[in-house]
Design a protein around this motif. Sequence first.
Motif, PDB file in Angstrom:
ATOM      1  N   ALA A  51       0.717  -1.326   0.103  1.00 58.51           N
ATOM      2  CA  ALA A  51      -0.040  -0.035  -0.095  1.00 58.51           C
ATOM      3  C   ALA A  51       0.992   1.362  -0.014  1.00 58.51           C
ATOM      4  O   ALA A  51       0.558   2.298  -0.772  1.00 58.51           O
ATOM      5  N   GLU A  52       1.710   1.287   0.813  1.00 62.77           N
ATOM      6  CA  GLU A  52       2.552   2.438   0.999  1.00 62.77           C
ATOM      7  C   GLU A  52       3.592   2.547  -0.357  1.00 62.77           C
ATOM      8  O   GLU A  52       3.474   3.770  -1.064  1.00 62.77           O
ATOM      9  N   ASP A  53       3.804   1.431  -1.073  1.00 63.42           N
ATOM     10  CA  ASP A  53       4.472   1.497  -2.415  1.00 63.42           C
ATOM     11  C   ASP A  53       3.566   2.311  -3.499  1.00 63.42           C
ATOM     12  O   ASP A  53       4.024   2.756  -4.205  1.00 63.42           O
ATOM     13  N   VAL A  54       2.234   1.824  -3.430  1.00 66.52           N
ATOM     14  CA  VAL A  54       1.363   2.222  -4.369  1.00 66.52           C
ATOM     15  C   VAL A  54       1.358   3.871  -4.017  1.00 66.52           C
ATOM     16  O   VAL A  54       1.390   4.619  -4.987  1.00 66.52           O
ATOM     17  N   GLU A  55       1.401   4.304  -2.750  1.00 65.99           N
ATOM     18  CA  GLU A  55       1.190   5.387  -2.701  1.00 65.99           C
ATOM     19  C   GLU A  55       2.529   6.414  -3.016  1.00 65.99           C
ATOM     20  O   GLU A  55       2.537   7.405  -3.492  1.00 65.99           O
ATOM     21  N   LEU A  56       3.595   5.956  -2.598  1.00 61.54           N
ATOM     22  CA  LEU A  56       4.756   6.318  -3.273  1.00 61.54           C
ATOM     23  C   LEU A  56       4.724   6.377  -4.900  1.00 61.54           C
ATOM     24  O   LEU A  56       5.211   7.458  -5.469  1.00 61.54           O
ATOM     25  N   SER A  57       4.359   5.406  -5.628  1.00 53.08           N
ATOM     26  CA  SER A  57       4.214   5.448  -6.884  1.00 53.08           C
ATOM     27  C   SER A  57       3.375   6.247  -7.495  1.00 53.08           C
ATOM     28  O   SER A  57       3.749   7.145  -8.419  1.00 53.08           O
ATOM     29  N   ILE A 112       2.691   9.234  -5.811  1.00 49.05           N
ATOM     30  CA  ILE A 112       3.338  10.507  -5.845  1.00 49.05           C
ATOM     31  C   ILE A 112       4.336  10.791  -7.070  1.00 49.05           C
ATOM     32  O   ILE A 112       4.276  11.871  -7.667  1.00 49.05           O
ATOM     33  N   LEU A 113       4.928   9.650  -7.048  1.00 49.01           N
ATOM     34  CA  LEU A 113       6.024   9.920  -8.209  1.00 49.01           C
ATOM     35  C   LEU A 113       5.675   9.773  -9.565  1.00 49.01           C
ATOM     36  O   LEU A 113       6.250  10.709 -10.363  1.00 49.01           O
ATOM     37  N   ALA A 114       4.637   9.144  -9.912  1.00 50.88           N
ATOM     38  CA  ALA A 114       3.800   9.179 -11.020  1.00 50.88           C
ATOM     39  C   ALA A 114       3.417  10.590 -11.368  1.00 50.88           C
ATOM     40  O   ALA A 114       3.481  11.187 -12.830  1.00 50.88           O
ATOM     41  N   GLU A 115       3.040  11.386 -10.576  1.00 45.36           N
ATOM     42  CA  GLU A 115       2.847  12.948 -10.790  1.00 45.36           C
ATOM     43  C   GLU A 115       4.095  13.426 -11.368  1.00 45.36           C
ATOM     44  O   GLU A 115       3.863  14.413 -12.302  1.00 45.36           O
ATOM     45  N   PHE A 116       5.091  13.166 -10.955  1.00 47.47           N
ATOM     46  CA  PHE A 116       6.598  13.957 -11.429  1.00 47.47           C
ATOM     47  C   PHE A 116       6.674  13.446 -12.941  1.00 47.47           C
ATOM     48  O   PHE A 116       7.027  14.138 -13.700  1.00 47.47           O
ATOM     49  N   ALA A 117       6.378  12.202 -13.098  1.00 53.53           N
ATOM     50  CA  ALA A 117       6.714  11.650 -14.530  1.00 53.53           C
ATOM     51  C   ALA A 117       5.829  12.213 -15.439  1.00 53.53           C
ATOM     52  O   ALA A 117       6.398  12.468 -16.589  1.00 53.53           O
ATOM     53  N   LYS A 118       4.873  13.205 -15.410  1.00 54.26           N
ATOM     54  CA  LYS A 118       3.976  13.985 -16.289  1.00 54.26           C
ATOM     55  C   LYS A 118       4.907  15.022 -16.450  1.00 54.26           C
ATOM     56  O   LYS A 118       4.613  15.697 -17.677  1.00 54.26           O
ATOM     57  N   GLN A 119       5.684  15.335 -15.535  1.00 52.07           N
ATOM     58  CA  GLN A 119       6.361  16.823 -16.038  1.00 52.07           C
ATOM     59  C   GLN A 119       7.652  16.593 -16.668  1.00 52.07           C
ATOM     60  O   GLN A 119       8.554  15.674 -16.241  1.00 52.07           O
ATOM     61  N   THR A 120       7.883  16.769 -17.725  1.00 52.27           N
ATOM     62  CA  THR A 120       9.291  16.773 -18.533  1.00 52.27           C
ATOM     63  C   THR A 120      10.064  18.122 -18.430  1.00 52.27           C
ATOM     64  O   THR A 120      11.101  18.048 -19.018  1.00 52.27           O
ATOM     65  N   GLU A 121       9.517  19.118 -17.808  1.00 50.33           N
ATOM     66  CA  GLU A 121      10.326  20.174 -17.877  1.00 50.33           C
ATOM     67  C   GLU A 121       9.970  21.105 -16.501  1.00 50.33           C
ATOM     68  O   GLU A 121       8.727  21.099 -16.197  1.00 50.33           O
ATOM     69  N   PHE A 122      10.980  21.524 -16.106  1.00 49.27           N
ATOM     70  CA  PHE A 122      10.795  22.420 -14.844  1.00 49.27           C
ATOM     71  C   PHE A 122      11.533  23.668 -14.816  1.00 49.27           C
ATOM     72  O   PHE A 122      12.538  23.587 -15.055  1.00 49.27           O
ATOM     73  N   HIS A 123      11.037  24.600 -14.440  1.00 43.48           N
ATOM     74  CA  HIS A 123      11.932  25.772 -14.137  1.00 43.48           C
ATOM     75  C   HIS A 123      11.366  26.578 -12.964  1.00 43.48           C
ATOM     76  O   HIS A 123      10.480  26.859 -12.671  1.00 43.48           O
ATOM     77  N   GLY A 124      12.415  26.727 -11.962  1.00 41.63           N
ATOM     78  CA  GLY A 124      11.725  27.381 -10.608  1.00 41.63           C
ATOM     79  C   GLY A 124      13.184  28.073 -10.097  1.00 41.63           C
ATOM     80  O   GLY A 124      14.360  28.372 -10.447  1.00 41.63           O
ATOM     81  N   THR A 179      13.690  10.956  -8.846  1.00 40.94           N
ATOM     82  CA  THR A 179      12.409  11.572  -8.193  1.00 40.94           C
ATOM     83  C   THR A 179      11.655  12.168  -9.290  1.00 40.94           C
ATOM     84  O   THR A 179      10.269  12.190  -9.668  1.00 40.94           O
ATOM     85  N   LEU A 180      12.449  13.143  -9.830  1.00 41.71           N
ATOM     86  CA  LEU A 180      11.828  13.886 -11.206  1.00 41.71           C
ATOM     87  C   LEU A 180      11.073  13.019 -12.182  1.00 41.71           C
ATOM     88  O   LEU A 180      10.238  13.341 -12.843  1.00 41.71           O
ATOM     89  N   ALA A 181      12.008  11.915 -12.621  1.00 46.24           N
ATOM     90  CA  ALA A 181      11.305  11.085 -13.684  1.00 46.24           C
ATOM     91  C   ALA A 181      10.250  10.034 -12.996  1.00 46.24           C
ATOM     92  O   ALA A 181       9.883   9.567 -13.802  1.00 46.24           O
ATOM     93  N   GLY A 182       9.902  10.198 -11.898  1.00 48.58           N
ATOM     94  CA  GLY A 182       8.837   9.016 -11.331  1.00 48.58           C
ATOM     95  C   GLY A 182       9.544   7.789 -11.229  1.00 48.58           C
ATOM     96  O   GLY A 182       8.702   6.997 -11.177  1.00 48.58           O
ATOM     97  N   GLY A 238       1.210  17.898  -4.736  1.00 51.80           N
ATOM     98  CA  GLY A 238       1.089  17.437  -6.064  1.00 51.80           C
ATOM     99  C   GLY A 238       2.319  17.207  -6.886  1.00 51.80           C
ATOM    100  O   GLY A 238       3.082  16.570  -6.456  1.00 51.80           O
ATOM    101  N   GLN A 239       2.351  17.507  -7.987  1.00 53.10           N
ATOM    102  CA  GLN A 239       3.856  17.520  -8.715  1.00 53.10           C
ATOM    103  C   GLN A 239       4.766  18.600  -8.707  1.00 53.10           C
ATOM    104  O   GLN A 239       5.705  18.607  -9.332  1.00 53.10           O
ATOM    105  N   HIS A 240       4.629  19.204  -7.576  1.00 49.49           N
ATOM    106  CA  HIS A 240       5.798  20.143  -7.161  1.00 49.49           C
ATOM    107  C   HIS A 240       6.452  19.885  -6.221  1.00 49.49           C
ATOM    108  O   HIS A 240       5.948  19.268  -5.080  1.00 49.49           O
TER     109      HIS A 240
END
Lengths: 195, 778
Positions: free
Chosen positions: A25-31, A33-45, A124-127, A171-173
């Motif tokens: 269950a924890e793995d699913v949660e982690l996944s 969270i990380l899956a959110e990052f995977a949607k992000q291909t670019e980040f600038h901050g 992390t960023l690649a999920g 979220g994905q941030h």
Amino acid sequence: MLSSLRSFYRYGMCLLLLPLSVIAAEDVELSAILAEFAKQTEFHGHFKEEKISGILAQSLELEGELSYRAPAYLEKHIRKPYDERQIIDGDQVIIENSTDGQRRVLSLGTVPELKIVVDSLRATLAGNLKALQENYRVSRLPEADGWHLRLRPRDEELGETLREIHIQGRGQHIGEFRIVQTGGGESRVVITALP
Amino acid sequence: MPLMAVIRHPVFLVWLLMFLLAGAYTAWQTRLVTDMSQFLPTGASPLQTVLLEQVRTGAASRLLLLGLDGAPAEQLAAASNHLRGKLEASAHFDLVQNGVEDLAPDAQPVLFRYRYLLNPAVQADYFSVDNLRAALQRQLRILTSSFVQLKQNDVRGDPGSAYLGYLLGLRPQGGPQLSHGVWFGIDGSEALLLARTQAPAFSLEAQQQVMAYLQDLMQQDEMLRPLRLQISGPALFAQQAKSIIAGEVSRISIVTTVVMLLFLALVLRNSTLVFCSALPLLSGILAAVAVVTFVYGSIHGITLAFGVTLVGVAVDYPIHLFAHKRAAESASASLRRIWPTLRLGLITTAMGYLAMLFSDFTGLAQLGVFAIAGLTVAVAVTRWVMPLLVADSWEARWRMPGLKQLTRNYWPLSSGLWLLTAFALWYVLAHGNIWEDDIAALNPEQKTQKVLDSHLRQQLGAPDTRHFLLVQAESEEALLLRCEQLQPKLDAMVDAGVFSHFELISRYLPSAANQRQRQQELPDARRLQQALTEASAGLPFKPGTFEPFVAAVQASRDLPPLNLATFAATPLGRQLSNLVFDYQGQWFSLVPLTQIKDYTALAKDFPPLANDAPVMLLDLKAQSNTLMSHYRDRALWLFALGAGGILLVLVLGLRSFPGALRVFMPVVGSLLVTVMVLLLAGERLSLFHLASLLLVIGIGLDYSLFFQRYQGNAVERNQTLWALVVCAMTTILVFGILAGATTPVLHAIGLTVCVGTLFSFAYAVFGAPASSPSVHQI
């Protein structure tokens, strides 16, 4: 990106067929969270970093910009207190200091301590939970608002320098990236996304 | 004789017993040695000994260059590290490098402790306030910008990074590029490694084991299996040459055995005799191996190969018997007739090899023992065992029409041959250099391997295996000082592009004088503390942070200078273990050079091979060639001595000086003409040609003796001629096949013996027409 999404789904499908244990269950949660990052291909901050060192009487502060481009491009542009760009692209590390005009190029593999930290950030960023779990024991800490991951190195030798890495966000941030060293040093990076 | 009677015959039983005993003895006791040292003289001067040692066991000769490809860079890098781990764990290598360096102080505690004596940057102003402040600011900058902070103890004990500076300063400039933390080729498709074998390059067996180990590893290891490993290095060259030769030898031996058996079957028309004709040769070889083993404890591979060639003349002995056998005459009776000639042939040939026994090269002496023992036993077996196997009724049936014509005196032919001899003598003398001085020219062509070698060598920046500088001095300290004096000159040469890099021991380990001088410059604790306080004013370091630094500098003031023995025990020192050695009170240091581009400039500044020069240029290839020429000259001298012995035995045996000359001169004539033909064919003479010429002498003596012996009537003469024709044809067939080999060594042996046999025959038959029978009744 697509492939990591696909592997995520495959991973998810497998889990549905198995009795869900607590760990799973924890793995699913982690996944998740990380899956959110995977949607992000670019980040600038924008970042603000505070460093505490055992040999310094006061903390160091620096700020600048952070960029990420999937899958392996990371840039840390320090604006204050001096101007320095640190680019990590694949295996190549380029450090350009416009204050003293120096430019250094080195192989990430020659600096194992740096590599493992950079890898954690990239994974992390690649999920990519699997890559992350190869080097770290990953756990989720309770966090009222958003999420909080703690990474502890599996490698004992690395453990002598690096105690843990904390990644917090919503979220994905990613909001905060904190490296705690075994010897007492600490570095806390607070990130705010730029458009 | 019926088979049962043969088996019960005491002579046969004695032979069988001896044969079995010798077989058992060699099977149990004989060790085949491939170490080339037995074929090299024990060097006279220390310099020669040192050079010999370098040629044979030097670090450069044991270095294997490895290239790993066939996967993306990241995977290759992981495989490179994996392979390095495997090789380091195996007992085959004493040094493996792939670009990964452990720069942490605890990897080499001794060098870390000596950092303030080793780093050339540690000068008087190294501890000035300005310099210290710059160092502290640099540390602060690193602390600020790095992702991960370095271990704080390293910073506290060495804020100026003297240790890291020392190590990084030693890195070659033109070394391979690093990618993913390991060495990669220029186009990034190939991970590179260096591995130094424990075993010396000359030990072909040990090197073969190393190659087998690498092959197994590449096939069985999960991670390495999909990849391709390319290997090069001097030891590999030697080993590959050996296996190419071995492959060709086994192919050729099968072909020659079949051809020879067919030919003998055609001539003798009797299967028992064809089989029997091999007995003297086989018994001879077996006995020779047993005797050499008994005398020397082992036998060298080269002795065996050359020895078998020399004993090859024994194939002729049974043919002489068969040829002279008449119907209704027992074989013993026939043998009694030719025995004096056979015996004299053996004694004279043995005389030729006798001089070799006194050689200071073990290899030559072994060869002499081998040939003498082998031939003696072969003759004895022909004399006493063969008669038991040949039926009384047997007679050679194949007669050559026109043979009679040959026995006439053709004076124009005879004069022509001697004119040819005179011309050959002039030609050989006027030819200038008839010797092949480059022993590498005798090895099989390995073009693709050579291309790979230069490719890997260039990418890795590995040192030249042929040229070195050699520094010599009378003590360890004098040697280091001399190296230190040499450095500015070598640096200038690198700048001028003479070569791209050099490895100088004093860059790693400064002389004691230099270390002491640096100690003098080290400030005491109070002064350093003061400077440090001043330097860190306004910087955010906690007070007392650099106490370990002050203590380390203080401790460095009292250290005894680091000596060679202690340095050699460090991991870095072990890598350089072959750069320095002492011999009989004299100290030597090798300076490997990388990518020599301007040899003339190098040779101009450093005299090549000047014995007493403190620094000289070495050409290991030229050096080993010189050694081989020395060996050849010695062999040649023994050759001449043997020739004198042969003539003496002939005079005594024939009790006639003109008679002896009549036997001797055709041999001399055929030798001269053979050498001329070889030179005309574009060959240059090597040791292998020389050994083959020894066989030609043995053959020529036999032909000459048989032809010159008392020949009674025309029938007898015909029989002798027939024997010589069959002998010559057998030899020419066998060695003619060998002459067609692509391996230069085999080709050399084959061509020499083939041409030599042809002319031995011509000279024996036409060169010295038989005079009246009364002269040499022997």
